[in-house]
Design a protein around this motif. Sequence first.
Motif, PDB file in Angstrom:
ATOM      1  N   ASP A 219       3.884 -56.441  23.644  1.00 41.28           N
ATOM      2  CA  ASP A 219       4.976 -56.040  22.757  1.00 41.28           C
ATOM      3  C   ASP A 219       5.936 -55.096  23.474  1.00 41.28           C
ATOM      4  OD1 ASP A 219       3.881 -57.505  20.686  1.00 41.28           O
ATOM      5  OD2 ASP A 219       2.728 -55.821  19.910  1.00 41.28           O
ATOM      6  N   VAL A 220       7.187 -55.141  23.065  1.00 38.74           N
ATOM      7  CA  VAL A 220       8.209 -54.240  23.589  1.00 38.74           C
ATOM      8  C   VAL A 220       8.385 -53.102  22.587  1.00 38.74           C
ATOM      9  CG1 VAL A 220      10.590 -54.000  24.368  1.00 38.74           C
ATOM     10  CG2 VAL A 220       9.364 -56.142  24.763  1.00 38.74           C
ATOM     11  N   LEU A 221       8.048 -51.884  23.000  1.00 38.56           N
ATOM     12  CA  LEU A 221       8.133 -50.729  22.113  1.00 38.56           C
ATOM     13  C   LEU A 221       9.548 -50.175  22.024  1.00 38.56           C
ATOM     14  CD1 LEU A 221       4.884 -48.785  23.100  1.00 38.56           C
ATOM     15  CD2 LEU A 221       5.234 -50.346  21.180  1.00 38.56           C
ATOM     16  N   GLY A 222      10.303 -50.266  23.092  1.00 38.81           N
ATOM     17  CA  GLY A 222      11.645 -49.697  23.060  1.00 38.81           C
ATOM     18  C   GLY A 222      12.417 -50.011  24.317  1.00 38.81           C
ATOM     19  N   VAL A 223      13.723 -49.809  24.221  1.00 38.82           N
ATOM     20  CA  VAL A 223      14.630 -49.997  25.349  1.00 38.82           C
ATOM     21  C   VAL A 223      15.453 -48.726  25.495  1.00 38.82           C
ATOM     22  CG1 VAL A 223      16.549 -51.320  26.281  1.00 38.82           C
ATOM     23  CG2 VAL A 223      14.741 -52.484  25.022  1.00 38.82           C
ATOM     24  N   LEU A 224      15.408 -48.136  26.671  1.00 35.89           N
ATOM     25  CA  LEU A 224      16.119 -46.884  26.928  1.00 35.89           C
ATOM     26  C   LEU A 224      17.311 -47.157  27.825  1.00 35.89           C
ATOM     27  CD1 LEU A 224      13.019 -44.620  27.664  1.00 35.89           C
ATOM     28  CD2 LEU A 224      14.198 -44.943  25.487  1.00 35.89           C
ATOM     29  N   PRO A 225      18.495 -46.729  27.421  1.00 36.23           N
ATOM     30  CA  PRO A 225      19.679 -46.965  28.267  1.00 36.23           C
ATOM     31  C   PRO A 225      19.605 -46.155  29.543  1.00 36.23           C
ATOM     32  CG  PRO A 225      20.246 -45.560  26.410  1.00 36.23           C
ATOM     33  CD  PRO A 225      18.831 -46.015  26.181  1.00 36.23           C
ATOM     34  N   ARG A 226      20.458 -46.516  30.469  1.00 37.50           N
ATOM     35  CA  ARG A 226      20.482 -45.855  31.768  1.00 37.50           C
ATOM     36  C   ARG A 226      20.912 -44.404  31.615  1.00 37.50           C
ATOM     37  NH1 ARG A 226      23.856 -48.186  36.969  1.00 37.50           N
ATOM     38  NH2 ARG A 226      22.846 -46.927  38.577  1.00 37.50           N
ATOM     39  N   GLY A 227      20.215 -43.508  32.309  1.00 45.88           N
ATOM     40  CA  GLY A 227      20.505 -42.086  32.223  1.00 45.88           C
ATOM     41  C   GLY A 227      21.728 -41.696  33.009  1.00 45.88           C
ATOM     42  N   GLY A 228      22.128 -40.438  32.862  1.00 45.25           N
ATOM     43  CA  GLY A 228      23.302 -39.924  33.555  1.00 45.25           C
ATOM     44  C   GLY A 228      22.993 -39.517  34.978  1.00 45.25           C
ATOM     45  N   GLY A 238      16.545 -30.416  25.766  1.00 40.77           N
ATOM     46  CA  GLY A 238      16.353 -31.360  24.679  1.00 40.77           C
ATOM     47  C   GLY A 238      16.540 -32.772  25.166  1.00 40.77           C
ATOM     48  N   LEU A 239      16.663 -33.699  24.214  1.00 43.34           N
ATOM     49  CA  LEU A 239      16.908 -35.080  24.564  1.00 43.34           C
ATOM     50  C   LEU A 239      18.297 -35.212  25.177  1.00 43.34           C
ATOM     51  CD1 LEU A 239      15.381 -36.883  21.463  1.00 43.34           C
ATOM     52  CD2 LEU A 239      14.428 -36.735  23.765  1.00 43.34           C
ATOM     53  N   PRO A 240      18.549 -36.291  25.923  1.00 51.68           N
ATOM     54  CA  PRO A 240      19.851 -36.454  26.567  1.00 51.68           C
ATOM     55  C   PRO A 240      20.999 -36.339  25.585  1.00 51.68           C
ATOM     56  CG  PRO A 240      18.306 -38.108  27.359  1.00 51.68           C
ATOM     57  CD  PRO A 240      17.619 -37.379  26.244  1.00 51.68           C
ATOM     58  N   GLY A 241      22.143 -35.867  26.099  1.00 54.00           N
ATOM     59  CA  GLY A 241      23.281 -35.601  25.238  1.00 54.00           C
ATOM     60  C   GLY A 241      23.897 -36.835  24.618  1.00 54.00           C
ATOM     61  N   GLU A 408      11.315 -50.604  34.822  1.00 52.28           N
ATOM     62  CA  GLU A 408      12.680 -50.170  35.110  1.00 52.28           C
ATOM     63  C   GLU A 408      13.570 -51.383  35.320  1.00 52.28           C
ATOM     64  OE1 GLU A 408      15.099 -47.211  38.171  1.00 52.28           O
ATOM     65  OE2 GLU A 408      12.937 -47.519  38.372  1.00 52.28           O
ATOM     66  N   ALA A 409      14.643 -51.439  34.553  1.00 51.50           N
ATOM     67  CA  ALA A 409      15.564 -52.574  34.646  1.00 51.50           C
ATOM     68  C   ALA A 409      16.127 -52.706  36.056  1.00 51.50           C
ATOM     69  CB  ALA A 409      16.690 -52.418  33.632  1.00 51.50           C
ATOM     70  N   LEU A 436      11.330 -50.656  28.336  1.00 48.82           N
ATOM     71  CA  LEU A 436      12.326 -51.001  29.350  1.00 48.82           C
ATOM     72  C   LEU A 436      13.258 -49.819  29.537  1.00 48.82           C
ATOM     73  CD1 LEU A 436      13.553 -53.113  31.252  1.00 48.82           C
ATOM     74  CD2 LEU A 436      15.011 -53.844  29.353  1.00 48.82           C
ATOM     75  N   SER A 437      13.255 -49.238  30.718  1.00 49.95           N
ATOM     76  CA  SER A 437      14.061 -48.051  31.001  1.00 49.95           C
ATOM     77  C   SER A 437      15.208 -48.404  31.932  1.00 49.95           C
ATOM     78  CB  SER A 437      13.190 -46.975  31.646  1.00 49.95           C
ATOM     79  OG  SER A 437      13.952 -45.854  32.023  1.00 49.95           O
ATOM     80  N   GLY A 438      16.318 -47.707  31.747  1.00 50.55           N
ATOM     81  CA  GLY A 438      17.457 -47.891  32.630  1.00 50.55           C
ATOM     82  C   GLY A 438      18.244 -49.146  32.371  1.00 50.55           C
ATOM     83  N   GLU A 439      18.281 -49.606  31.104  1.00 47.43           N
ATOM     84  CA  GLU A 439      19.053 -50.806  30.795  1.00 47.43           C
ATOM     85  C   GLU A 439      20.532 -50.546  31.058  1.00 47.43           C
ATOM     86  OE1 GLU A 439      19.469 -53.979  27.128  1.00 47.43           O
ATOM     87  OE2 GLU A 439      19.839 -51.860  26.817  1.00 47.43           O
ATOM     88  N   ARG A 440      21.193 -51.497  31.671  1.00 54.79           N
ATOM     89  CA  ARG A 440      22.591 -51.340  32.047  1.00 54.79           C
ATOM     90  C   ARG A 440      23.549 -51.900  31.016  1.00 54.79           C
ATOM     91  NH1 ARG A 440      19.680 -51.089  36.564  1.00 54.79           N
ATOM     92  NH2 ARG A 440      20.517 -50.063  38.421  1.00 54.79           N
ATOM     93  N   GLY A 441      23.047 -52.519  29.979  1.00 56.21           N
ATOM     94  CA  GLY A 441      23.915 -53.027  28.928  1.00 56.21           C
ATOM     95  C   GLY A 441      24.458 -51.897  28.072  1.00 56.21           C
ATOM     96  N   ARG A 442      25.517 -52.180  27.338  1.00 55.18           N
ATOM     97  CA  ARG A 442      26.144 -51.183  26.474  1.00 55.18           C
ATOM     98  C   ARG A 442      25.816 -51.513  25.026  1.00 55.18           C
ATOM     99  NH1 ARG A 442      32.201 -50.436  29.144  1.00 55.18           N
ATOM    100  NH2 ARG A 442      31.494 -49.717  31.190  1.00 55.18           N
ATOM    101  N   ARG A 443      24.762 -50.918  24.531  1.00 59.45           N
ATOM    102  CA  ARG A 443      24.366 -51.159  23.142  1.00 59.45           C
ATOM    103  C   ARG A 443      25.119 -50.215  22.215  1.00 59.45           C
ATOM    104  NH1 ARG A 443      19.707 -54.115  22.285  1.00 59.45           N
ATOM    105  NH2 ARG A 443      18.533 -54.659  24.166  1.00 59.45           N
TER     106      ARG A 443
END
Length: 492
Positions: A219-228, A238-241, A408-409, A436-443
Amino acid sequence: MDLKAYRRLLRFHWVAILLLTLLGAAAGAAVAQSQPPVYAAKAQMLVTVTAPGEDSSQAYQGALLSQQRAKSYTTLLTGQAVLRQLTDQLGLPYSVEHMKSHITASNPTDTAVIDVTVKDRSAQRAQDIAQALGPAFSRIVSSAENSGQQGAGQAPVINVRTLDPVQLLDHPVSPHKSFDIVLGLAAGLLLGLLWAVVREVTDTRIRDVQDLEQGTDVDVLGVLPRGGRNRDREFRSGLPGSPTQAQAYRWLALTTEIAGRGPGPRAYVVTSPVREDEAAAVAAGLAIALAESGTPTIVVDAQSSRGRLADLLGLSSPWSLADVLEGGAGLEDALRAWREDVPLRMLAGTGTEPGTEAAPLRKADVAELCRRLMRRADAVILVAPPVLTRSDATTVARAVGQVILVTEAMATRMPDLVQCVQRLRSVGVKILGTVLSGERGRRSRPYVSAVSAPTRLDGRQVRREDHGRSHTAEWSPGNGAGPRGASKAEPR
């Protein structure tokens, strides 16, 4: 391939396709620019057949004969006799074969007309050749067709004459710059699409959720966008801005609690197949999200080779997991509070010295430490080294029992993930899911994983399982108290 497959192809390879297309257009323009201009001169010749005292029937026969001769003369016009006479007359620096390749003749259907085109790099020379070609060819035809008819009064006379003055075209006929550029553009686009298809078939990197869902049954628990850019400082306050990133971690915390729900505190191992940096970052964000939601949380760095977790959270401690397991430091002394207003503590040191190898972890020691930590927090997160590179990852996973895999994407390869899943399952470890971490898509909004029916809980079920309160006693980061009445009895 369906429309979705083509959209996916363009999404991941549009840069290469665009680059190859532009390179093709540039190559076409360069080829067109490198070629010298070629000019053309056009002339029309008419084949006539005449006979003295001819009547209408003979005139008709003469017209048919002139059409038949015109067909043959298109070949004779570029023969060696004509071309050699032209080169001698004009003093051209060309061979007969070169002249033949630059002169074309055609006969329109059912006519006695011959259209002639002469091409040359010099406009004046092309015009001179076209003007001299008519008289030279006329002499050769007259010599060949009429030489044996002297004294035969009724024999037809065949002649070839130039109709209009030679026409020199205003612009060069080649190179066709626009055509060459369009042709290069099309060739580059085709090459880019071909490269994208080959890359799509041969590339084993995980790029998006679709790759995860198609490659494994986890199962896929979550998708995290690419960090700064300031990734090392994202979690210190705290969590990213970015709102999208913060919401993604909060959704991951929610789906993790649902996937691993059960009576009592819970412990997770966060690891990855090969790369270790992303596992530490995901564990830090997950721990903060759980703690901000009111869940007392402890995060432990079990990688031992680097102080990555401590750097991410902005904390420092002289005591590491190995110090606690070996009895060199008490558990309460080694735990560090992240913030006074958030129930999150960390057990992490600065790692081993460069060039030294840490002692391997033992399952029994890790399991006992995990039980001690679960008396102090509702959620315990252990960051383990990569499964395929360090045996400690399997040891920690067996001691805890359930694992969250971080991919990591554009970096983690599907064969590595499949091998990692097989290795963990072979030793009886439950895999809660992948992140999935570091997704490059723009959600526009965070990815929300689907929750299967057996694990779907409503609010009443959650309160009934948790008895409406935390599994641990009231959180007190200052004194590190665990369950009431148990903190003093807890061994150091």
